[in-house]
Design an enzyme around this catalytic site. Sequence first.
Site: not given
Length: 549
Positions: A184, A322, A482
């Site tokens: 993160h 997407r 991506c």
Amino acid sequence: MAVLRGVGIGQGVATGPVLHMAEAAPAPEDVPSTVGADAERTRVQEAIAAVTAELNRRAEAAGGAARDVLEAQAMIAEDPTLADEVEERISAGSTAEWAVHDAFAGFRASLEAVGGYLGERAADLDDIAQRVIARLRGVAAPGVPDPDHPFVLVARDLAPADTALLDLDKVLALVTTDGGPTSHTAILAREKGIVAVVGAAEAAGVPDGGTVIVDAASGTVTTEPAPEEIARAAARAADRRAADTAPPTPGALADGTPIALLANLGKPGDAVDAVARGAEGVGLFRTEFLFLSASQAPTVTAQRDAYRELLSAFPGRKVVVRVLDAGADKPLPFLNDAHEENPALGLRGLRALRASEDILREQLTALAEADAETEADLWVMAPMVATVEETAYFTALAREYGLRTAGIMVEVPSSALLADRLLAHADFASIGTNDLTQYTMAADRLLGSVASFQDPWHPAVLRLVAEVGRAGAALGKPVGVCGEAAADPLLAVVLVGLGVGSLSMAPAALSDVRRTLSLHTLDQARRIAEAALAADDAASARAAAQAAG
């Protein structure tokens, strides 16, 4: 002078004095309440409400990936199961401080036992509990120091609430002793453009006030640097600032080979920043933002309006959308909220949409309507495609709705190994390196205990990328990346050498990747890629690429 090593995020460099993250306060003692259960109950309710409000405030201010993480933390703070556990302890005569500490610790142990996504969320409980207990004690929560001068922040790791609102006028660079390139902290640092080196274990021993050079490009932290080292670092930093303020140009290699540099976006409002940073289009638009906070699927009208806003920001440019990627860490009550022992391997992505095809059809309807009203070049793709049959199903359905360009995400080894057969049906492939690494290495990307395996530099992952690149070249079908790997400038060169023609990333990473690509020809990129492929592990692949570059 000593050189400490970790994993650099981006290409930045910064120099400054070290300040360490404040340690967590000592745990409360289990002593009887002196004010009674009702008063303790009121205290804890007020404290949790205040912490939740603060997390939501930070989420609103942060935006992007940080917003999602912080909103999830706020939801955890208000979890009714936790509230029941706290209430049980207060009713038994405990103080609010002890009730929160003990209840959260018990809940943490339960989540760790479950593992997977919930196991990873267990770490967030520590941060939330500390914030609630600090509020109860009337003291500041442990977190980022706030001196009156710029500094280099050294921490074991950062809680999402701390990373989200770092004061970038003061925090020159970030160094963590834990974590990896997909943690993160790393993802949020990359999104914010913070100079960062993660996983530098020895940095814990650097004293406060000591001057260091944090060099993300080499993944090093230099302690007690010589004046000439400081001067070189300052010159590099100045060169980067000048390059960042220059008008962006299309992505290309040194020999003129075009490499499209695209943005990963999570909501239409992110488009403005992406365009300003030189994004040539959108390589991944995540549609989950419309669904995740809803108790039922959004209407076609609501979806169409959001997609139209996005597409309107990129007239004449490619925008890859997407379709809904729900499941695993993103369960939805109206789609796939049934308990699964291992949700990362369960009903997620296209699998979940096929089980509720009306939701997929409504999404394609909204996309087709938005496409008809705008001038962008809309491409649609399906997540978690594993078979030729799934590819044929999705592309046929997309064309049924008049969508011209339909492709797939390559996120599992089966789709990479059969890329030639899948691309016989699909118009393009986009490689999601985060999930591809997870499934190749059998290491849950959200589980801290196996974070060291979650590295897209691993030659096994790179071989699969090469398979897709070869298939795309043979069939004349575009192949892009991506995942987070595209935002690593040197790895971006390797990906291009493996046959990738477009790279999509957080907008803040575009400048570094653009600059690094411009220094290498296609032949050089292929040579660097071959060196990485010949390595035995992720660390040696990275080192081999650096040496070959």
